[in-house]
Design a protein around this motif. Structure first.
Motif: not given
Length: 297
Positions: A73-81
């Motif tokens: 979830i943390v990495l996904g938010i960062l990659i999405a941004l």
């Protein structure tokens, strides 16, 4: 003229429903009869459910799934941004990240991490003024549990990035413009306006992915992590009751998946009740913040 008699009411008969229901009941009865006649020691299944190694497998399954999903979830938010960034380098990096980790099978990623010592025998992080922050053999740093965690988390982070990106883009751009017009920073706009509304789109697929993560931990058994499948295999290797131990593992899978499904239901309902529409959400976010001319919402 005599008044005409009312037409009789004839109930519509749904013969297809009765036939399909009868077929389903008959199939369930046949299945139950076949299971009763099968060569399975049903009395041993409850014992296997509460074996110590099975409890350890259950603990590792839940811990591995929860930690991997949290990292994803943390990495996904960062990659999405990064994917939504105006910076072309960041955008292409995020696209390549998603392409790579979503394209490789999870089991292959777990095996690559588990055998990383074949490429890098030692992991070293030097310090600027001499010495090392980390200087350990790769086999010591990346255990079987760590390899499974990395494989599951990085694969899931690619999917989470697309889920988060879909949620962020689902919010009307006019609300972001409204936030900018009163001087909100991009971080505050994301945190107080965009993300609360995007959660309605993000939570359902994230819950489904977490349920898949719980079941996907079974692939860690290939490299020797004692999760539910590996625990069942350990038990059956001693008593040769393969189906009985697998049924015990299946019972625990259904328990944890059911608990996760109930949690997802209440989480979705909580966000659905809290969100009273875009106007209410923006008004709540802007409450107490100074406008351009000194007025307040």
């Amino acid at each position: 003229m005599a008044e005409a008699e009312p037409l009789p009411i004839v109930r519509l008969r749904h013969w297809g429903r009765w036939v399909s229901a009868a077929v389903i009941v008959a199939l369930l009865v046949l299945l139950g009869f076949a299971l009763a006649q099968a060569q399975i020691e049903w009395g041993s299944v409850p014992d296997f459910v509460f074996y110590r190694v099975m409890a350890l497998g259950l603990l590792n399954t839940v811990v591995l799934a929860v930690i991997a999903q949290a990292i994803a979830i943390v990495l996904g938010i960062l990659i999405a941004l990064l994917r939504l960034s105006a910076n072309p380098v960041a955008k292409w990096f995020a696209a390549a990240y998603i392409w790579l980790f979503r394209g490789l099978p999870v089991l292959l990623q777990i095996l690559i991490w588990y055998n990383l010592a074949l490429i890098f025998p030692t992991v070293s992080i030097p310090l600027p003024f001499g010495g090392y922050l980390v200087h350990e053999p790769t086999n010591v740093l990346i255990s079987a549990f760590t390899a499974a965690l990395l494989g599951l988390a990085l694969n899931e982070s690619a999917y989470m990035a697309e889920i988060v990106r879909a949620g962020l883009t689902s919010v009307d751009a006019g609300q972001t413009e409204a936030a900018k017009s009163i001087g909100m920073t991009p971080g505050a706009t994301l945190r107080r306006v965009v993300l609360p509304q995007a959660m309605r789109v993000i939570i359902p697929p994230t819950g489904n992915d977490f349920i898949n993560m719980l079941k996907g931990t079974s692939m860690a058994s290939v490299i020797g992590v004692t999760e539910l499948i590996h625990a069942a295999n350990n038990i059956s290797s001693n008593n040769l009751l393969v189906m009985e131990t697998l049924i015990a593992a299946a019972i625990w899978y259904m328990v944890v998946v059911t608990v996760a499904g109930v949690g997802q239901h209440y989480l979705e309902r909580s966000f659905g009740a809290a969100d009273r529409g875009p106007v209410a959400r923006v008004g709540k976010a802007f409450k107490g913040m100074p406008l351009v001319r000194g007025a307040r919402v």
